[in-house]
Design a protein around this motif. Sequence first.
Motif, PDB file in Angstrom:
ATOM      1  N   LYS A  16     -19.668 -21.697 -47.597  1.00 55.39           N
ATOM      2  CA  LYS A  16     -19.552 -20.250 -47.745  1.00 55.39           C
ATOM      3  C   LYS A  16     -19.851 -19.864 -49.191  1.00 55.39           C
ATOM      4  O   LYS A  16     -19.405 -20.527 -50.131  1.00 55.39           O
ATOM      5  CB  LYS A  16     -18.154 -19.787 -47.362  1.00 55.39           C
ATOM      6  CG  LYS A  16     -17.934 -18.290 -47.459  1.00 55.39           C
ATOM      7  CD  LYS A  16     -16.528 -17.921 -47.066  1.00 55.39           C
ATOM      8  CE  LYS A  16     -16.301 -18.155 -45.580  1.00 55.39           C
ATOM      9  NZ  LYS A  16     -14.985 -17.632 -45.145  1.00 55.39           N
TER      10      LYS A  16
ATOM     11  N   ASN B 228     -19.447 -16.631 -51.766  1.00 60.04           N
ATOM     12  CA  ASN B 228     -18.822 -15.319 -51.969  1.00 60.04           C
ATOM     13  C   ASN B 228     -19.615 -14.525 -53.002  1.00 60.04           C
ATOM     14  O   ASN B 228     -19.860 -15.009 -54.108  1.00 60.04           O
ATOM     15  CB  ASN B 228     -17.377 -15.493 -52.446  1.00 60.04           C
ATOM     16  CG  ASN B 228     -16.499 -16.123 -51.382  1.00 60.04           C
ATOM     17  OD1 ASN B 228     -16.525 -15.715 -50.229  1.00 60.04           O
ATOM     18  ND2 ASN B 228     -15.714 -17.117 -51.783  1.00 60.04           N
TER      19      ASN B 228
ATOM     20  N   VAL C 110     -19.980 -10.908 -55.206  1.00 62.01           N
ATOM     21  CA  VAL C 110     -19.308  -9.702 -55.699  1.00 62.01           C
ATOM     22  C   VAL C 110     -20.394  -8.671 -56.002  1.00 62.01           C
ATOM     23  O   VAL C 110     -21.249  -8.894 -56.869  1.00 62.01           O
ATOM     24  CB  VAL C 110     -18.469  -9.992 -56.958  1.00 62.01           C
ATOM     25  CG1 VAL C 110     -17.853  -8.696 -57.482  1.00 62.01           C
ATOM     26  CG2 VAL C 110     -17.394 -11.016 -56.655  1.00 62.01           C
TER      27      VAL C 110
ATOM     28  N   ASN D 108     -16.891  -7.064 -51.924  1.00 61.16           N
ATOM     29  CA  ASN D 108     -17.111  -8.490 -51.688  1.00 61.16           C
ATOM     30  C   ASN D 108     -17.857  -8.703 -50.385  1.00 61.16           C
ATOM     31  O   ASN D 108     -17.671  -7.966 -49.408  1.00 61.16           O
ATOM     32  CB  ASN D 108     -15.773  -9.237 -51.637  1.00 61.16           C
ATOM     33  CG  ASN D 108     -15.047  -9.192 -52.969  1.00 61.16           C
ATOM     34  OD1 ASN D 108     -15.664  -9.327 -54.009  1.00 61.16           O
ATOM     35  ND2 ASN D 108     -13.727  -8.993 -52.922  1.00 61.16           N
ATOM     36  N   SER D 109     -18.698  -9.719 -50.394  1.00 60.88           N
ATOM     37  CA  SER D 109     -19.383 -10.117 -49.158  1.00 60.88           C
ATOM     38  C   SER D 109     -19.510 -11.635 -49.148  1.00 60.88           C
ATOM     39  O   SER D 109     -19.426 -12.288 -50.191  1.00 60.88           O
ATOM     40  CB  SER D 109     -20.768  -9.471 -49.061  1.00 60.88           C
ATOM     41  OG  SER D 109     -21.596  -9.904 -50.127  1.00 60.88           O
ATOM     42  N   THR D 110     -19.677 -12.190 -47.996  1.00 59.71           N
ATOM     43  CA  THR D 110     -19.787 -13.650 -47.871  1.00 59.71           C
ATOM     44  C   THR D 110     -21.017 -14.016 -47.055  1.00 59.71           C
ATOM     45  O   THR D 110     -21.490 -13.229 -46.228  1.00 59.71           O
ATOM     46  CB  THR D 110     -18.538 -14.250 -47.201  1.00 59.71           C
ATOM     47  OG1 THR D 110     -18.403 -13.698 -45.883  1.00 59.71           O
ATOM     48  CG2 THR D 110     -17.289 -13.972 -48.013  1.00 59.71           C
TER      49      THR D 110
ATOM     50  N   ASP E  13     -22.151 -17.303 -44.792  1.00 59.65           N
ATOM     51  CA  ASP E  13     -21.818 -18.598 -44.191  1.00 59.65           C
ATOM     52  C   ASP E  13     -23.093 -19.394 -43.964  1.00 59.65           C
ATOM     53  O   ASP E  13     -24.127 -18.846 -43.540  1.00 59.65           O
ATOM     54  CB  ASP E  13     -21.091 -18.399 -42.860  1.00 59.65           C
ATOM     55  CG  ASP E  13     -19.747 -17.722 -43.045  1.00 59.65           C
ATOM     56  OD1 ASP E  13     -19.044 -18.069 -44.016  1.00 59.65           O
ATOM     57  OD2 ASP E  13     -19.405 -16.839 -42.226  1.00 59.65           O
TER      58      ASP E  13
END
Length: 676
Positions: free
Chosen positions: A213, A215, A217, A238-240, A242
């Motif tokens: 993952k 992360n 900003v 925030n976004s991730t 995968d």
Amino acid sequence: MKTIKILIVSVFFVFSTISYAQEYKFGKVSKEELIETIYTEDSSANAVVLYENKRVSFEYNSVDGFEVITEVFKRIKLYNKEGYENATEKIYLYKNRSGKEKVTGIKGITHSIVNGKLVTTKLKKEGVFEEEFSEYKNVTKFTMPSLKEGSVVEYKYRITSPFYFYIDRVYLQYDIPIKKISVKVETPEYFNFKKRTVGYLPIKIKESKRNGKINFVNKQREGGYNLRTGPAKTSYSNSTLDYVINVNSVDNNNVPAFKKEPYAGNFSNYISSIVYELEYTKFPNGAIKNYSTTWGDVTKEIYQSTKFGDELKREGYFKEDLDKLIKGVVNPVERAALVYGFVKKKMAWNGKANVYTDKGVKKAYKDGTGNAAEINIMLTAMLNYAKLEANPVLVSTSDRLISLFPTLDGFNYVITRVKFPDGKILYLDGTDPYGFPNVLPNRVIQGMARVIAKNGASQSLNLRPKKNSVNQYSVNYEIDDKGNVNGKLNMRHTHYLAHEFRTNHGGKDIETNKKRIQDKYDILEVENYHLKGTDKLGKGVSESFEFSLDDQVEMIEGEMFFAPMLFLKSKINVFKSEDRKYPVDFAFGYSNSYILNIKIPEGYEVVESLKSERIKMPEGLGEFYFMSSVTNNTIQIKVTEKINRALISVEYYPTLKEFYSKLVEKENEHLVLKKI
């Protein structure tokens, strides 16, 4: 009683399980590791890697993107002082203009038993040294402190590399045994690597997947500056992302030490390891970017570099000197010889092997020094200016690991090829002061090579000489009635053997060379030593000397026993291993030829002469010929030892070993003289 036995067995089973499943934590060594005095799997080992853990992974940061992280933890047992050399670690860090690798988190501890007590000594910062290793590599090195026989040393560190397209070769074997090694190579799904295994040990790679993952900003400014409300506001979110991580795992126990055999060439090419090549990358919402290439693509890219192809085109810096040099010389071979000799005299190699120029050919010419590329690109340009057909040849030298995949890092040296109208081809190396056309340094002939045409196309070359080099020995000696030997030896070295002699001994004075003869042949008295031909490049080198010996003839009850080849006989078979896992590399084919004329003392006769014998290896690999004859009071011995192939494959090793065994046995047979 039965209950007690069951309890004992259970306790032993639990202890064995705990020992087998030992957790290796930095700073905590077991009593068993400290008191161990020998490695049971290999009692000859001076040291053993008790445990190594290596993890190669990719980490993402918002500034640099993906970086390659290599984490190493190693624990080594030193059984004796001979094993101390394994307490030194050298970490090579690649660098170029776009970035460099760095090592952090170096920690080390030496654990020893002193007067029955455990003593630990930490590696201090001042014990870690950093220095430049080459133009493209730095090295960080340290030696563990307070070493004692029986010490256990351990260290760990972390390497961060911005070069995400490259994973260092992963070694699974060393020249000392390994009790346990655990390796993980983890690559994001966006990077597609091909892999190949090297070496003769079975390597079982377990493949698996896990989730990763990233992360993010996100920073966003809302609105502009307002006189009433003031500056714009900044908001964060925030976004991730995968993604899948591909995991290659290798866990091995009791890995044997790599055995260094005679005539191994670069033995590092045969140590068990895994090699990775980046084939392509495919990022989210992006196109596929291919990295996998061919050797043709590699040579074209090198040729198109400003530090290679552009340098080949430069002529102004040498034009005036070369016009004077070749003025009026019509014969192309003579022109080539003049240019080659001029470059060797003008330029001194600075010892750097590279395919790219450093300071450039013009500056190198002015300074009179340069790296391999500068000198031989200069030589190629001059030959072309002299109206000859010359091309640069890219070389991977013998001390460089063979590249299993086409890569820009695969070559590190340059030589020159010149082709004449009649089809004759010469290979030249301007870095070698003792070089001669088609007589190149071993570092070149034992490597791989490709010649580059003017359009960047290339063709692979085999630079091994087709003709055997020869050592010729002519010996005349006589034996007196007390068994003393007095004689004279003439030696002549040709072709590559002459080149080796010039390189190793050509600049030494007579006394130094005389001492070399005494040490090599274990002769106390050497007189009238003469050396000729070291300054005549391309010709043979001759040595001669007179000798006196009092320990070569054994006298028993009126009989004399001696090996007629005296100190020239082969004393041992260097090929001792029962089997061999990699080729035998002689660098070039060779022949040793001996003619010995032996005058026996008056009043003696030969009662046991030596039978003539001829031994041939299959496929014309080699031949041994021994001939003995007696005429009146003179014995003549003729011996020829031939190895016709520079590189002999593993399948012929038993044959080669047997060949040398018979050779040694025959050369050590004794003649018997009896008093009449």
